[in-house]
Design an enzyme around this catalytic site. Structure first.
Site, PDB file in Angstrom:
ATOM      1  N   ASP A  27       0.869  -1.174   0.000  1.00 30.41           N
ATOM      2  CA  ASP A  27       0.000   0.000   0.000  1.00 30.41           C
ATOM      3  C   ASP A  27       0.905   1.222   0.000  1.00 30.41           C
ATOM      4  O   ASP A  27       1.766   1.372   0.881  1.00 30.41           O
ATOM      5  CB  ASP A  27      -0.905   0.015   1.231  1.00 30.41           C
ATOM      6  CG  ASP A  27      -1.966  -1.074   1.171  1.00 30.41           C
ATOM      7  OD1 ASP A  27      -2.488  -1.335   0.081  1.00 30.41           O
ATOM      8  OD2 ASP A  27      -2.270  -1.657   2.229  1.00 30.41           O
ATOM      9  N   ASP A  77     -13.523  -2.978  -2.258  1.00 32.19           N
ATOM     10  CA  ASP A  77     -13.431  -2.755  -0.812  1.00 32.19           C
ATOM     11  C   ASP A  77     -14.844  -2.891  -0.255  1.00 32.19           C
ATOM     12  O   ASP A  77     -15.743  -2.134  -0.641  1.00 32.19           O
ATOM     13  CB  ASP A  77     -12.860  -1.370  -0.506  1.00 32.19           C
ATOM     14  CG  ASP A  77     -11.403  -1.246  -0.898  1.00 32.19           C
ATOM     15  OD1 ASP A  77     -10.644  -2.209  -0.659  1.00 32.19           O
ATOM     16  OD2 ASP A  77     -11.020  -0.194  -1.440  1.00 32.19           O
TER      17      ASP A  77
END
Length: 250
Positions: free
Chosen positions: A11, A130
Site C-alpha cells: 500500500d 473494498d
C-alpha cells in the site's frame, strides 16, 4: 488444477509503503522498491502496488516508482489506485504493470472494465472491491479508499464486473483489514462461489493458518498479504508452505 498463490501487497502513500487498520491510523513502514525486491526473493508469487491516496487526492499515479519496481522484479506485477480512464490503464501497463487493478474507476464508469478487457485482455484486468458489512448484514461496496459507501451489493457488483470483462477480483474486507484475525470466510465464500473468475482474498491475514483456512474453506485462488510481512510476523516461506498442496478445480 490451479496452484493457490500468495500475493504480497504494498500500500503506497507519498511514495512510501504504509499500513493501517480498517483504512485508519496509517503508518509509514518502508521503501517500496526495497520491499518489492525482498518479497520477490522470499518467494511471493505476485506483487501488488496499491496507490491508496490517488483517487482521494484526484491525482495521477506515481509512474516513475511503478516503472522502477517493474524493471526490478520478474514476478507478475499488479498496479492499482488512481485508475480512472482507459488512458490510465495504458500508462500503468506501459510503466511495467502486468495486470491493472481497477476500483473506484470502475464504480464511476463500469464500461471501463469492458473497454480495458477488450483492449488488453481480461487476464490483465482486475476488479478491486473494498467491502464492509452493514448493520443489516448486507455486504456493500465502498469507493475512494473505503471512504464512500456506494450502497451497492458486493455480490451483485462482483457478478457485474465479471460480466463486463474483469479477469480476476481482489476482494478486500474493510472490517478485517490490518486486524490479523483471519480473512472473512463468509464474504470470500459468497463472492467466490458466485463468479467463474478467480477471486483474491484480502484483508485480515495474521498467520499461516489463516492462509490454509481461506484456501480450504472457500474457492479463493489467491491470498493477499501485507502487514504480516511488513512486521515480520510470518515468513513468506511459511505462507507458501500453508498454501502448498491446496489446489482448485477451477
Amino acid at each position: 488444477m490451479t496452484k493457490r498463490k500468495i500475493i504480497a501487497c504494498l500500500d503506497i502513500d507519498n511514495k512510501r509503503v504504509v499500513k493501517g487498520k480498517k483504512f485508519q491510523d496509517v503508518k509509514e513502514l518502508g521503501d517500496p522498491l526495497e520491499l518489492a525486491k525482498k518479497y520477490e526473493t522470499e518467494g511471493a508469487d505476485e506483487l501488488v502496488f496499491y496507490d491508496i491516496s490517488a483517487s482521494v487526492q484526484q491525482r495521477g499515479m506515481f509512474l516513475d516508482l511503478i516503472r522502477q519496481i517493474g524493471e526490478s522484479i520478474e514476478i507478475p506485477f499488479i498496479v492499482g489506485g488512481g485508475i480512472q480512464t482507459l488512458s490510465d490503464v495504458e500508462l500503468a501497463i506501459e510503466a511495467g504493470a502486468d495486470k491493472v487493478s481497477i476500483n473506484s474507476g470502475a464504480l464511476n464508469n463500469p464500461d471501463l472494465l469492458r473497454e480495458a478487457s477488450e483492449r488488453y485482455g481480461s487476464s490483465r484486468i482486475m476488479l478491486s472491491m473494498d467491502v464492509s458489512q452493514s448493520e443489516t448484514g448486507q455486504w456493500t461496496v465502498f469507493a475512494n479508499a473505503g471512504m464512500q459507501d456506494t450502497g451497492m451489493d458486493a455480490n451483485e457488483w462482483a457478478q457485474k464486473g465479471a460480466e463486463l470483462g474483469a479477469g480476476e477480483i481482489v476482494l478486500n474486507c474493510i472490517d478485517e483489514d490490518g486486524m490479523r484475525n483471519g480473512y472473512n470466510l463468509e464474504l470470500t465464500k459468497l463472492v467466490a462461489d458466485s463468479v467463474s473468475i478467480p477471486v483474491v482474498a484480502s484483508g485480515g491475514a495474521g498467520s499461516a493458518e489463516h492462509i490454509r483456512e481461506v484456501f480450504e474453506q472457500t474457492q479463493a485462488q489467491s491470498a493477499l498479504v501485507a502487514s504480516i510481512l511488513h512486521f515480520n510476523i510470518v515468513s513468506l516461506a511459511d505462507l507458501k508452505d500453508a498454501a502448498r498442496g491446496v489446489t482448485s478445480e477451477r
